[in-house]
Design a protein around this motif. Structure first.
Motif, short mmCIF file in Angstrom:
data_model
loop_
_atom_site.label_atom_id
_atom_site.label_comp_id
_atom_site.label_asym_id
_atom_site.label_seq_id
_atom_site.Cartn_x
_atom_site.Cartn_y
_atom_site.Cartn_z
N ALA A 110 0.85 -1.19 0.00
CA ALA A 110 0.00 0.00 0.00
C ALA A 110 0.88 1.25 0.00
O ALA A 110 0.64 2.21 -0.72
CB ALA A 110 -0.92 -0.01 1.22
N ARG A 111 1.93 1.19 0.80
CA ARG A 111 2.86 2.31 0.89
C ARG A 111 3.48 2.60 -0.49
O ARG A 111 3.63 3.76 -0.88
CB ARG A 111 3.96 2.00 1.90
N LEU A 112 3.80 1.55 -1.20
CA LEU A 112 4.42 1.71 -2.52
C LEU A 112 3.39 1.81 -3.64
O LEU A 112 3.74 1.99 -4.80
CB LEU A 112 5.35 0.52 -2.82
N ALA A 113 2.11 1.69 -3.29
CA ALA A 113 1.03 1.64 -4.27
C ALA A 113 1.34 0.62 -5.36
O ALA A 113 1.29 0.87 -6.55
CB ALA A 113 0.79 3.03 -4.89
N ARG A 114 1.67 -0.60 -4.91
CA ARG A 114 2.12 -1.63 -5.82
C ARG A 114 1.38 -2.92 -5.52
O ARG A 114 1.40 -3.40 -4.39
CB ARG A 114 3.64 -1.76 -5.59
N VAL A 115 0.69 -3.47 -6.49
CA VAL A 115 -0.02 -4.74 -6.29
C VAL A 115 0.97 -5.89 -6.41
O VAL A 115 1.74 -5.95 -7.37
CB VAL A 115 -1.15 -4.91 -7.33
#
Ligand SMILES: *Cc1c(COP(=O)(O)O)cnc(C)c1O
Length: 227
Positions: A110-115
């Motif tokens: 979530a912090r990296l906005a990465r799935v």
């Protein structure tokens, strides 16, 4: 140096042979643990598209040389304090073995906005010394992981007990495929059951017969490990 060259040609040929022999729709993850970055690079030149790493240090050594020509799968046991690092280094984590682990990964993603695509590791032999979810817990945990926004459950992985005779692995692959089918049939929102990662050098043919579409192979390509 001729001997070195010869060895490298051999690695490439080993990898190519496996790639040619695998049925359509079955992906090869080259299990790179304990191999040098140069050895890994050699099999990448053979056309391998997926590298599996058990240790972050190995991946850190190999990735600068190879980069994003391949996808990197984490296939080892992920210690909690290495989750952050792993998220930034891998395209898939095959070894999620608890809801807690998935939740910690969720925070970092979530912090990296990465799935992050993940597989749940099943301890199909229910061996005390092995990691992985117990088969009985897998469906419930999958349903919980499905609710995480940044973690995308895409299938299952299993090692299974090691046997000399690969036929003895078959029941553990069958069991894992059953769990796979169960979760798939639930058709949970946010879950896309696409990958079943089972089978290694000794057992991958049996695993494919039982539904594997990712096989993880090391020693058949690189030779026996030296430790
Ligand atoms: C080492 C390893 C493999 C490959 O094993 P080989 O017998 O060398 O093919 C596959 N999966 C995992 C998780 C491994 O650690």
């Amino acid at each position: 140096m001729t001997e070195h060259r010869g060895m490298n040609v051999q690695l490439r040929q080993n990898a190519q042979k496996i790639l040619e022999e695998l049925p359509q729709g079955v992906d090869l993850v080259v299990a790179a643990k304990g191999r040098s970055p140069q050895e890994v690079q050699e099999v990448v030149e053979a056309g391998v598209g997926l590298i599996g790493e058990n240790y972050l240090q190995d991946a850190q050594a190999a990735q600068p040389l190879i980069g994003d020509r391949v996808k990197w799968h984490f296939i080892g046991h992920l210690q909690r304090n290495k989750i952050k690092k792993a998220i930034s280094m891998f395209d898939m984590i095959e070894t999620v073995d608890s809801l807690e682990m998935a939740r910690e990964m969720e925070q970092e993603c979530a912090r990296l906005a990465r799935v992050m695509p993940v597989l749940i590791e099943i301890n199909s032999g229910e061996e005390a010394q092995k990691f992985g979810l117990s088969p009985d817990d897998a469906v419930a945990v999958a349903q919980e992981i499905a609710r995480l926004e940044w973690i995308k459950l895409m299938g299952l992985m299993t090692m299974g007990p090691r046997f000399g005779d690969p036929e003895e692995s078959r029941p553990y692959f069958v069991k894992t495929k059953d769990i796979f089918d169960k979760i798939k049939a639930l058709d949970v929102l946010g879950v896309e059951m696409r990958y079943l990662s089972m089978g290694m050098t000794n057992s991958y043919k049996v695993a494919i017969e039982e539904g594997a579409n990712i096989v993880r192979i090391g020693s058949k390509i690189f030779g026996e490990r030296k430790y």
